[in-house]
Design a protein around this motif. Structure first.
Motif, short mmCIF file in Angstrom:
data_model
loop_
_atom_site.label_atom_id
_atom_site.label_comp_id
_atom_site.label_asym_id
_atom_site.label_seq_id
_atom_site.Cartn_x
_atom_site.Cartn_y
_atom_site.Cartn_z
N ASN A 41 0.81 -1.21 0.00
CA ASN A 41 0.00 0.00 0.00
C ASN A 41 0.85 1.27 0.00
O ASN A 41 0.46 2.28 -0.59
CB ASN A 41 -0.93 0.01 1.22
CG ASN A 41 -2.01 -1.05 1.13
OD1 ASN A 41 -2.44 -1.42 0.03
ND2 ASN A 41 -2.46 -1.54 2.27
N GLY A 70 -5.14 -0.81 -5.88
CA GLY A 70 -4.33 0.02 -5.00
C GLY A 70 -4.32 1.47 -5.44
O GLY A 70 -4.42 2.38 -4.60
N GLU A 73 -7.42 3.78 -4.54
CA GLU A 73 -7.57 4.37 -3.21
C GLU A 73 -7.12 5.82 -3.17
O GLU A 73 -7.41 6.53 -2.21
CB GLU A 73 -6.76 3.55 -2.19
CG GLU A 73 -7.23 2.11 -2.05
CD GLU A 73 -8.70 2.01 -1.68
OE1 GLU A 73 -9.13 2.73 -0.74
OE2 GLU A 73 -9.43 1.25 -2.36
#
Length: 280
Positions: A41, A70, A73
């Motif tokens: 992340n 990912g 986000e």
């Protein structure tokens, strides 16, 4: 953004034909989705911090959408493209991600238009795929669609270098050498020879990729699944050679420490990131 069914965006990125590329990964699409490692992340957080805006990202060669999820986000929307329809069938859904199957060649002008025009993309990501591309064609489109200033492109990959099982992985990797497409060897060499004509932003540059550690808990079943998803293993099987036969799997199991053991491993990945030159 409406999906234009008539456009197929990866045209020109694969000079040997997108059907060839799609076929290489279609047969093991489900295995690929289940076995490949997740990306950290903090990688997406670092990349997002480097872009001036967070409206649109383009994830190229998205596969099962690991990177696209990912990226989503941190950005309002993500266009995630791939030449393999089977891969996309196993992609994880996300409200901000628009998956687009791109099996046919399409002029660069159409690609730029579908992405929103020149200067429309804040971040381009390519995870474990750039070595398959016709890089001059891809980079031409990337330079055109990236926002200026403030747009960023990042490509990364990983290979058989996995700690703490480097010796075991190297021995198995050596058995696959005759079956790798030459283009994949750029990845096995850690992208040290991958052209990357972008301005250094401190996360790897042409000839000097940055190190990227990807930690993951992995079962022995997961290890075999990952090895089964390697394109060289698939190519060998198509030629009548089973690189993961019973004897080999048994040896790997012993070296792993047993079929029931779950190990914490670290993929020794590599990263190149940059921004377009002002005069390009």
């Amino acid at each position: 953004m409406q999906q234009p069914d008539e456009l197929r965006l990866d045209r020109g990125l694969f000079p040997w034909g997108p059907d060839w590329m799609a076929g290489l990964f279609s047969k093991q699409a489900a295995v690929y989705a289940a076995a490949r490692p997740a990306y950290p992340n903090d990688l997406f957080t670092k990349l997002a911090a480097l872009t001036a805006h967070h409206c649109l990202a383009w994830d190229v060669g998205t596969g099962n959408g690991q990177a696209a999820i990912g990226v989503a986000e941190h950005y309002d929307s993500v266009l995630a493209t791939d030449v393999s329809e089977d891969q996309l069938l196993h992609a994880a859904p996300h409200p901000k991600v628009w998956y687009l199957h791109t099996p046919d060649a399409t002029p660069g002008e159409d690609l730029v238009a579908t992405l929103g025009g020149e200067g429309s993309v804040d971040l381009i990501t390519v995870a474990e795929a750039a070595h398959w591309f016709d890089l001059p064609a891809f980079y031409d489109v990337a330079h055109r669609v990236l926002r200026r200033p403030g747009g960023v492109i990042a490509v990364w990959g990983y290979n058989y270098r996995i700690s703490p099982v480097e010796d075991m992985m190297t021995r198995f990797f050596n058995t696959t050498l005759p079956y790798w497409d030459p283009r994949a060897r750029c990845c096995t060499d850690g992208y040290r020879d991958l052209p990357f004509p972008f301005v250094d932003i401190g996360l790897g540059r042409e000839g000097e990729p940055a190190s990227l550690d990807m930690e993951q808990e992995m079962s022995f079943e997961g290890l075999i699944g990952m090895l089964s998803s390697w394109s060289a293993v698939t190519t060998a099987k198509q030629q009548g050679v089973d690189l993961l036969g019973e004897r080999v799997v048994k040896q790997l199991e012993e070296e792993w420490g047993g079929a029931s053991l779950v190990r914490k491993v670290t993929f020794k990945a590599f990263l190149l990131a940059g921004t377009p030159r002002a005069d390009d």
